[in-house]
Scaffold this motif. Structure first.
Motif, PDB file in Angstrom:
ATOM      1  N   GLU A   1       0.833  -1.208   0.000  1.00  0.00           N
ATOM      2  CA  GLU A   1       0.000   0.000   0.000  1.00  0.00           C
ATOM      3  C   GLU A   1       0.870   1.260   0.000  1.00  0.00           C
ATOM      4  OE1 GLU A   1      -3.087   2.277   2.991  1.00  0.00           O
ATOM      5  OE2 GLU A   1      -2.880   0.108   3.142  1.00  0.00           O
ATOM      6  N   ASP A   2       1.932   1.265   0.811  1.00  0.00           N
ATOM      7  CA  ASP A   2       2.851   2.404   0.851  1.00  0.00           C
ATOM      8  C   ASP A   2       3.514   2.602  -0.513  1.00  0.00           C
ATOM      9  OD1 ASP A   2       2.382   2.652   3.651  1.00  0.00           O
ATOM     10  OD2 ASP A   2       3.981   1.200   4.057  1.00  0.00           O
ATOM     11  N   LEU A   3       3.976   1.511  -1.087  1.00  0.00           N
ATOM     12  CA  LEU A   3       4.648   1.576  -2.378  1.00  0.00           C
ATOM     13  C   LEU A   3       3.686   1.994  -3.478  1.00  0.00           C
ATOM     14  CD1 LEU A   3       7.228   1.185  -4.001  1.00  0.00           C
ATOM     15  CD2 LEU A   3       6.655  -1.238  -4.193  1.00  0.00           C
ATOM     16  N   SER A   4       2.490   1.454  -3.478  1.00  0.00           N
ATOM     17  CA  SER A   4       1.488   1.796  -4.494  1.00  0.00           C
ATOM     18  C   SER A   4       1.127   3.279  -4.441  1.00  0.00           C
ATOM     19  CB  SER A   4       0.226   0.958  -4.306  1.00  0.00           C
ATOM     20  OG  SER A   4       0.492  -0.392  -4.514  1.00  0.00           O
ATOM     21  N   THR A   5       0.995   3.810  -3.232  1.00  0.00           N
ATOM     22  CA  THR A   5       0.672   5.231  -3.080  1.00  0.00           C
ATOM     23  C   THR A   5       1.804   6.101  -3.630  1.00  0.00           C
ATOM     24  OG1 THR A   5      -0.614   4.700  -1.106  1.00  0.00           O
ATOM     25  CG2 THR A   5      -0.029   6.995  -1.425  1.00  0.00           C
ATOM     26  N   ALA A   6       3.042   5.727  -3.332  1.00  0.00           N
ATOM     27  CA  ALA A   6       4.184   6.490  -3.836  1.00  0.00           C
ATOM     28  C   ALA A   6       4.276   6.396  -5.355  1.00  0.00           C
ATOM     29  CB  ALA A   6       5.473   5.997  -3.200  1.00  0.00           C
ATOM     30  N   LEU A   7       4.077   5.204  -5.892  1.00  0.00           N
ATOM     31  CA  LEU A   7       4.138   5.023  -7.347  1.00  0.00           C
ATOM     32  C   LEU A   7       3.052   5.812  -8.064  1.00  0.00           C
ATOM     33  CD1 LEU A   7       4.957   1.223  -7.558  1.00  0.00           C
ATOM     34  CD2 LEU A   7       6.378   3.086  -8.422  1.00  0.00           C
ATOM     35  N   ALA A   8       1.882   5.905  -7.451  1.00  0.00           N
ATOM     36  CA  ALA A   8       0.775   6.650  -8.063  1.00  0.00           C
ATOM     37  C   ALA A   8       1.147   8.111  -8.288  1.00  0.00           C
ATOM     38  CB  ALA A   8      -0.469   6.533  -7.200  1.00  0.00           C
ATOM     39  N   GLU A   9       1.966   8.677  -7.409  1.00  0.00           N
ATOM     40  CA  GLU A   9       2.409  10.063  -7.582  1.00  0.00           C
ATOM     41  C   GLU A   9       3.244  10.240  -8.842  1.00  0.00           C
ATOM     42  OE1 GLU A   9       4.371  11.800  -4.275  1.00  0.00           O
ATOM     43  OE2 GLU A   9       2.783  11.268  -2.880  1.00  0.00           O
ATOM     44  N   TYR A  10       3.857   9.166  -9.306  1.00  0.00           N
ATOM     45  CA  TYR A  10       4.704   9.218 -10.495  1.00  0.00           C
ATOM     46  C   TYR A  10       3.984   8.663 -11.727  1.00  0.00           C
ATOM     47  CZ  TYR A  10       8.414  10.342  -7.255  1.00  0.00           C
ATOM     48  OH  TYR A  10       9.182  10.961  -6.308  1.00  0.00           O
ATOM     49  N   GLY A  11       2.683   8.448 -11.598  1.00  0.00           N
ATOM     50  CA  GLY A  11       1.902   7.980 -12.727  1.00  0.00           C
ATOM     51  C   GLY A  11       1.966   6.486 -12.967  1.00  0.00           C
ATOM     52  N   VAL A  12       2.473   5.734 -12.002  1.00  0.00           N
ATOM     53  CA  VAL A  12       2.553   4.284 -12.131  1.00  0.00           C
ATOM     54  C   VAL A  12       1.459   3.682 -11.254  1.00  0.00           C
ATOM     55  CG1 VAL A  12       3.982   2.236 -11.811  1.00  0.00           C
ATOM     56  CG2 VAL A  12       5.045   4.394 -12.508  1.00  0.00           C
ATOM     57  N   ASN A  13       0.490   3.038 -11.893  1.00  0.00           N
ATOM     58  CA  ASN A  13      -0.611   2.438 -11.149  1.00  0.00           C
ATOM     59  C   ASN A  13      -0.348   0.955 -10.949  1.00  0.00           C
ATOM     60  OD1 ASN A  13      -2.155   4.839 -10.970  1.00  0.00           O
ATOM     61  ND2 ASN A  13      -2.709   4.580 -13.112  1.00  0.00           N
ATOM     62  N   VAL A  14      -0.376   0.535  -9.696  1.00  0.00           N
ATOM     63  CA  VAL A  14      -0.142  -0.857  -9.348  1.00  0.00           C
ATOM     64  C   VAL A  14      -1.436  -1.407  -8.772  1.00  0.00           C
ATOM     65  CG1 VAL A  14       1.207  -2.434  -7.923  1.00  0.00           C
ATOM     66  CG2 VAL A  14       2.274  -0.381  -8.844  1.00  0.00           C
ATOM     67  N   LYS A  15      -1.909  -2.484  -9.355  1.00  0.00           N
ATOM     68  CA  LYS A  15      -3.122  -3.115  -8.860  1.00  0.00           C
ATOM     69  C   LYS A  15      -2.795  -4.522  -8.425  1.00  0.00           C
ATOM     70  CE  LYS A  15      -7.772  -4.417 -10.010  1.00  0.00           C
ATOM     71  NZ  LYS A  15      -8.662  -4.821 -11.077  1.00  0.00           N
ATOM     72  N   LYS A  16      -3.190  -4.850  -7.221  1.00  0.00           N
ATOM     73  CA  LYS A  16      -2.953  -6.188  -6.689  1.00  0.00           C
ATOM     74  C   LYS A  16      -3.893  -7.162  -7.401  1.00  0.00           C
ATOM     75  CE  LYS A  16      -3.753  -6.419  -2.346  1.00  0.00           C
ATOM     76  NZ  LYS A  16      -3.813  -6.518  -0.895  1.00  0.00           N
ATOM     77  N   PRO A  17      -3.386  -8.309  -7.856  1.00  0.00           N
ATOM     78  CA  PRO A  17      -4.265  -9.283  -8.492  1.00  0.00           C
ATOM     79  C   PRO A  17      -5.374  -9.737  -7.540  1.00  0.00           C
ATOM     80  CG  PRO A  17      -1.965  -9.876  -8.807  1.00  0.00           C
ATOM     81  CD  PRO A  17      -2.000  -8.734  -7.844  1.00  0.00           C
ATOM     82  N   ASP A  18      -6.535 -10.092  -8.109  1.00  0.00           N
ATOM     83  CA  ASP A  18      -7.704 -10.456  -7.312  1.00  0.00           C
ATOM     84  C   ASP A  18      -7.443 -11.622  -6.368  1.00  0.00           C
ATOM     85  OD1 ASP A  18      -9.207  -8.476  -8.466  1.00  0.00           O
ATOM     86  OD2 ASP A  18      -9.908  -9.756 -10.112  1.00  0.00           O
ATOM     87  N   TYR A  19      -6.600 -12.572  -6.758  1.00  0.00           N
ATOM     88  CA  TYR A  19      -6.386 -13.750  -5.911  1.00  0.00           C
ATOM     89  C   TYR A  19      -5.597 -13.447  -4.644  1.00  0.00           C
ATOM     90  CZ  TYR A  19      -2.061 -13.902  -8.658  1.00  0.00           C
ATOM     91  OH  TYR A  19      -0.888 -13.602  -9.280  1.00  0.00           O
ATOM     92  N   TYR A  20      -5.098 -12.211  -4.471  1.00  0.00           N
ATOM     93  CA  TYR A  20      -4.426 -11.825  -3.233  1.00  0.00           C
ATOM     94  C   TYR A  20      -5.355 -11.115  -2.266  1.00  0.00           C
ATOM     95  CZ  TYR A  20       0.193 -12.979  -4.998  1.00  0.00           C
ATOM     96  OH  TYR A  20       1.292 -13.646  -5.464  1.00  0.00           O
ATOM     97  N   SER A  21      -6.584 -10.872  -2.657  1.00  0.00           N
ATOM     98  CA  SER A  21      -7.519 -10.112  -1.810  1.00  0.00           C
ATOM     99  C   SER A  21      -7.938 -10.879  -0.598  1.00  0.00           C
ATOM    100  CB  SER A  21      -8.757  -9.726  -2.615  1.00  0.00           C
ATOM    101  OG  SER A  21      -8.370  -8.871  -3.664  1.00  0.00           O
TER     102      SER A  21
END
Length: 116
Positions: free
Chosen positions: A96-116
């Motif tokens: 979550e921390d990494l995804s939030t930081a990446l989003a600031e740089y225009g990189v969207n990371v989505k966790k695959p559904d099987y990890y939910s």
């Protein structure tokens, strides 16, 4: 603007660029030249000048370092709200921390559904 002043500024920039590129000859980036060569060749980039390739490796290194720094800041903020009195916790960087930081740089990371 005076042409002689423009010429002096241009000469100064060219000299600074030449000095910077000369420093790249002796600089060893964290990302090895072979790794840089591999990824540059995959994108179709063809350049024999090792200084330019090292400059690109340095830019990639800076990009990753900025993302890591931002993710660490998000982690600290998140954990400061969860801190219990009298007990120090280890810093744990989450996706979550990494995804939030990446989003600031225009990189969207989505966790695959099987990890939910």
């Amino acid at each position: 603007m005076d042409h002689s002043r423009l010429d002096v500024e241009t000469d100064g920039r060219e000299k600074n660029l030449a000095e910077f590129l000369a420093m790249m000859d002796n600089y060893t980036p964290i990302i090895p030249d072979a790794v840089t060569d591999y990824y540059l060749s995959r994108t179709g980039f063809d350049c024999d000048d090792v200084r330019i390739k090292r400059l690109l490796a340095l830019a990639a290194q800076k990009f990753v370092a900025d993302i890591a720094t931002d993710a660490f800041q998000y982690c600290k903020v998140r954990q400061s709200g969860n801190r219990r009195t009298g007990k120090e916790r280890k810093t744990v960087l989450t996706m979550e921390d990494l995804s939030t930081a990446l989003a600031e740089y225009g990189v969207n990371v989505k966790k695959p559904d099987y990890y939910s």
